[in-house]
Design a protein around this motif. Structure first.
Motif, PDB file in Angstrom:
ATOM      1  N   LYS A 155      14.237  -6.934 -11.140  1.00  0.00           N
ATOM      2  CA  LYS A 155      15.514  -6.545 -10.537  1.00  0.00           C
ATOM      3  C   LYS A 155      15.904  -7.422  -9.355  1.00  0.00           C
ATOM      4  CE  LYS A 155      14.583  -2.110  -9.963  1.00  0.00           C
ATOM      5  NZ  LYS A 155      14.807  -0.672  -9.625  1.00  0.00           N
ATOM      6  N   GLY A 156      15.018  -8.340  -8.984  1.00  0.00           N
ATOM      7  CA  GLY A 156      15.323  -9.231  -7.888  1.00  0.00           C
ATOM      8  C   GLY A 156      16.251 -10.357  -8.301  1.00  0.00           C
ATOM      9  N   GLU A 157      16.306 -11.381  -7.452  1.00  0.00           N
ATOM     10  CA  GLU A 157      17.262 -12.464  -7.689  1.00  0.00           C
ATOM     11  C   GLU A 157      16.629 -13.738  -8.228  1.00  0.00           C
ATOM     12  OE1 GLU A 157      20.511 -11.230  -4.232  1.00  0.00           O
ATOM     13  OE2 GLU A 157      19.611 -13.220  -4.279  1.00  0.00           O
ATOM     14  N   GLY A 158      15.450 -14.059  -7.760  1.00  0.00           N
ATOM     15  CA  GLY A 158      14.847 -15.325  -8.132  1.00  0.00           C
ATOM     16  C   GLY A 158      13.681 -15.157  -9.080  1.00  0.00           C
ATOM     17  N   ILE A 159      13.175 -16.296  -9.552  1.00  0.00           N
ATOM     18  CA  ILE A 159      12.018 -16.292 -10.446  1.00  0.00           C
ATOM     19  C   ILE A 159      10.780 -15.850  -9.667  1.00  0.00           C
ATOM     20  CG2 ILE A 159      10.445 -17.771 -11.727  1.00  0.00           C
ATOM     21  CD1 ILE A 159      12.796 -19.453 -12.573  1.00  0.00           C
ATOM     22  N   VAL A 160       9.995 -14.966 -10.257  1.00  0.00           N
ATOM     23  CA  VAL A 160       8.737 -14.542  -9.650  1.00  0.00           C
ATOM     24  C   VAL A 160       7.620 -14.682 -10.673  1.00  0.00           C
ATOM     25  CG1 VAL A 160       9.800 -12.989  -7.983  1.00  0.00           C
ATOM     26  CG2 VAL A 160       9.214 -12.134 -10.250  1.00  0.00           C
ATOM     27  N   VAL A 161       6.399 -14.850 -10.159  1.00  0.00           N
ATOM     28  CA  VAL A 161       5.266 -15.090 -11.053  1.00  0.00           C
ATOM     29  C   VAL A 161       4.238 -13.969 -11.035  1.00  0.00           C
ATOM     30  CG1 VAL A 161       5.562 -17.577 -10.815  1.00  0.00           C
ATOM     31  CG2 VAL A 161       3.938 -16.377  -9.336  1.00  0.00           C
ATOM     32  N   ASP A 162       4.358 -13.042 -10.109  1.00  0.00           N
ATOM     33  CA  ASP A 162       3.398 -11.946 -10.010  1.00  0.00           C
ATOM     34  C   ASP A 162       3.866 -10.749 -10.827  1.00  0.00           C
ATOM     35  OD1 ASP A 162       3.040 -12.899  -6.631  1.00  0.00           O
ATOM     36  OD2 ASP A 162       1.522 -13.128  -8.203  1.00  0.00           O
ATOM     37  N   ALA A 163       2.939 -10.206 -11.617  1.00  0.00           N
ATOM     38  CA  ALA A 163       3.294  -9.100 -12.497  1.00  0.00           C
ATOM     39  C   ALA A 163       3.831  -7.894 -11.724  1.00  0.00           C
ATOM     40  CB  ALA A 163       2.076  -8.693 -13.331  1.00  0.00           C
ATOM     41  N   TYR A 164       3.303  -7.651 -10.529  1.00  0.00           N
ATOM     42  CA  TYR A 164       3.718  -6.462  -9.788  1.00  0.00           C
ATOM     43  C   TYR A 164       5.172  -6.544  -9.333  1.00  0.00           C
ATOM     44  CZ  TYR A 164       3.290  -8.950  -5.309  1.00  0.00           C
ATOM     45  OH  TYR A 164       3.445  -9.820  -4.264  1.00  0.00           O
ATOM     46  N   GLU A 165       5.762  -7.730  -9.369  1.00  0.00           N
ATOM     47  CA  GLU A 165       7.159  -7.904  -8.951  1.00  0.00           C
ATOM     48  C   GLU A 165       8.137  -7.453 -10.033  1.00  0.00           C
ATOM     49  OE1 GLU A 165       6.938 -10.901  -5.407  1.00  0.00           O
ATOM     50  OE2 GLU A 165       8.331  -9.349  -6.055  1.00  0.00           O
ATOM     51  N   TYR A 166       7.649  -7.365 -11.275  1.00  0.00           N
ATOM     52  CA  TYR A 166       8.532  -7.036 -12.378  1.00  0.00           C
ATOM     53  C   TYR A 166       8.689  -5.530 -12.525  1.00  0.00           C
ATOM     54  CZ  TYR A 166       8.728 -11.883 -13.785  1.00  0.00           C
ATOM     55  OH  TYR A 166       8.969 -13.227 -13.806  1.00  0.00           O
ATOM     56  N   ASP A 167       9.894  -5.131 -12.914  1.00  0.00           N
ATOM     57  CA  ASP A 167      10.244  -3.710 -12.919  1.00  0.00           C
ATOM     58  C   ASP A 167      10.233  -3.081 -14.308  1.00  0.00           C
ATOM     59  OD1 ASP A 167      12.226  -5.156 -10.649  1.00  0.00           O
ATOM     60  OD2 ASP A 167      11.166  -3.347 -10.000  1.00  0.00           O
ATOM     61  N   TYR A 168      10.473  -3.871 -15.325  1.00  0.00           N
ATOM     62  CA  TYR A 168      10.550  -3.332 -16.683  1.00  0.00           C
ATOM     63  C   TYR A 168       9.694  -4.205 -17.598  1.00  0.00           C
ATOM     64  CZ  TYR A 168      14.702  -1.242 -14.603  1.00  0.00           C
ATOM     65  OH  TYR A 168      15.557  -0.575 -13.770  1.00  0.00           O
ATOM     66  N   TRP A 169       9.028  -3.527 -18.548  1.00  0.00           N
ATOM     67  CA  TRP A 169       8.107  -4.202 -19.455  1.00  0.00           C
ATOM     68  C   TRP A 169       8.336  -3.770 -20.892  1.00  0.00           C
ATOM     69  CZ3 TRP A 169       4.403  -7.784 -17.895  1.00  0.00           C
ATOM     70  CH2 TRP A 169       4.250  -7.933 -16.508  1.00  0.00           C
ATOM     71  N   GLY A 170       8.104  -4.699 -21.806  1.00  0.00           N
ATOM     72  CA  GLY A 170       8.079  -4.358 -23.208  1.00  0.00           C
ATOM     73  C   GLY A 170       6.717  -3.835 -23.613  1.00  0.00           C
ATOM     74  N   GLN A 171       6.580  -3.509 -24.883  1.00  0.00           N
ATOM     75  CA  GLN A 171       5.333  -2.912 -25.374  1.00  0.00           C
ATOM     76  C   GLN A 171       4.314  -3.965 -25.795  1.00  0.00           C
ATOM     77  OE1 GLN A 171       7.927  -3.431 -27.251  1.00  0.00           O
ATOM     78  NE2 GLN A 171       7.039  -4.343 -29.097  1.00  0.00           N
ATOM     79  N   GLY A 172       4.753  -5.206 -25.925  1.00  0.00           N
ATOM     80  CA  GLY A 172       3.853  -6.306 -26.266  1.00  0.00           C
ATOM     81  C   GLY A 172       3.839  -6.626 -27.749  1.00  0.00           C
ATOM     82  N   THR A 173       3.496  -7.864 -28.051  1.00  0.00           N
ATOM     83  CA  THR A 173       3.341  -8.310 -29.431  1.00  0.00           C
ATOM     84  C   THR A 173       2.092  -9.184 -29.513  1.00  0.00           C
ATOM     85  OG1 THR A 173       4.454  -9.378 -31.315  1.00  0.00           O
ATOM     86  CG2 THR A 173       4.831 -10.355 -29.148  1.00  0.00           C
ATOM     87  N   GLN A 174       1.296  -8.975 -30.556  1.00  0.00           N
ATOM     88  CA  GLN A 174       0.015  -9.653 -30.675  1.00  0.00           C
ATOM     89  C   GLN A 174       0.195 -11.057 -31.243  1.00  0.00           C
ATOM     90  OE1 GLN A 174      -3.326  -8.531 -29.980  1.00  0.00           O
ATOM     91  NE2 GLN A 174      -3.780 -10.699 -30.370  1.00  0.00           N
ATOM     92  N   VAL A 175      -0.431 -12.012 -30.594  1.00  0.00           N
ATOM     93  CA  VAL A 175      -0.495 -13.386 -31.092  1.00  0.00           C
ATOM     94  C   VAL A 175      -1.966 -13.733 -31.275  1.00  0.00           C
ATOM     95  CG1 VAL A 175      -0.111 -15.816 -30.543  1.00  0.00           C
ATOM     96  CG2 VAL A 175       1.655 -14.112 -30.024  1.00  0.00           C
ATOM     97  N   THR A 176      -2.322 -14.143 -32.468  1.00  0.00           N
ATOM     98  CA  THR A 176      -3.697 -14.525 -32.769  1.00  0.00           C
ATOM     99  C   THR A 176      -3.705 -15.938 -33.328  1.00  0.00           C
ATOM    100  OG1 THR A 176      -4.274 -12.225 -33.268  1.00  0.00           O
ATOM    101  CG2 THR A 176      -5.797 -13.934 -34.033  1.00  0.00           C
ATOM    102  N   VAL A 177      -4.484 -16.799 -32.688  1.00  0.00           N
ATOM    103  CA  VAL A 177      -4.580 -18.195 -33.107  1.00  0.00           C
ATOM    104  C   VAL A 177      -5.994 -18.432 -33.626  1.00  0.00           C
ATOM    105  CG1 VAL A 177      -4.279 -20.597 -32.452  1.00  0.00           C
ATOM    106  CG2 VAL A 177      -2.920 -18.812 -31.326  1.00  0.00           C
ATOM    107  N   SER A 178      -6.087 -18.786 -34.885  1.00  0.00           N
ATOM    108  CA  SER A 178      -7.401 -19.021 -35.488  1.00  0.00           C
ATOM    109  C   SER A 178      -7.782 -20.497 -35.373  1.00  0.00           C
ATOM    110  CB  SER A 178      -7.393 -18.598 -36.947  1.00  0.00           C
ATOM    111  OG  SER A 178      -6.468 -19.386 -37.682  1.00  0.00           O
ATOM    112  N   SER A 179      -9.085 -20.726 -35.273  1.00  0.00           N
ATOM    113  CA  SER A 179      -9.564 -22.104 -35.120  1.00  0.00           C
ATOM    114  C   SER A 179      -9.846 -22.755 -36.464  1.00  0.00           C
ATOM    115  CB  SER A 179     -10.828 -22.122 -34.262  1.00  0.00           C
ATOM    116  OG  SER A 179     -11.815 -21.296 -34.849  1.00  0.00           O
TER     117      SER A 179
END
Length: 124
Positions: free
Chosen positions: A100-124
């Protein structure tokens, strides 16, 4: 308030590519700086990258610089994460977040809303 829904995750071989999407509800998407985070099993959530409200500025974590690209389409209320040259260590649940702030932030605690996530799996 904004609701976020990630999509586009899946299983890919090392060296491959995926594009994640983060769809936002509401008419105020353009007012939020946005970010991508990821969390691997047994590890803390870590910053991947972020984008300014109008998409002019981006910031990336060192492990993904040169391989990942963040973009957004405010007309479609959607943010993207293009992931190229994927490595097994990129395996994680990927989350998008809005600040909800104005500038880019890198700390997770600064963010106000989150999605539920999506799994990414990279096989070797």
């Amino acid at each position: 308030q904004v609701q976020l829904v990630e999509s586009g995750g899946g299983l890919v071989q090392a060296g491959g590519s995926l594009r994640l999407s983060c769809a936002a509800s509401g008419r105020t998407f353009r007012s939020y700086p946005m970010g991508w985070f990821r969390q691997a099993p047994g590890k803390e959530r870590e910053f991947v990258g972020a984008i300014s409200r109008m998409g002019i500025s981006t910031v990336y974590a060192d492990p993904v610089k040169g391989r990942f690209t963040i973009s957004r389409n405010n007309a479609k209320n959607t943010m993207y994460l293009q992931m190229n040259s994927l490595k097994p260590e990129d395996t994680a649940v990927y989350y998008c977040a809005a600040d909800k702030g104005e500038g880019i932030v890198v700390d997770a605690y600064e963010y106000d809303y989150w999605g539920q996530g999506t799994q990414v799996t990279v096989s070797s």
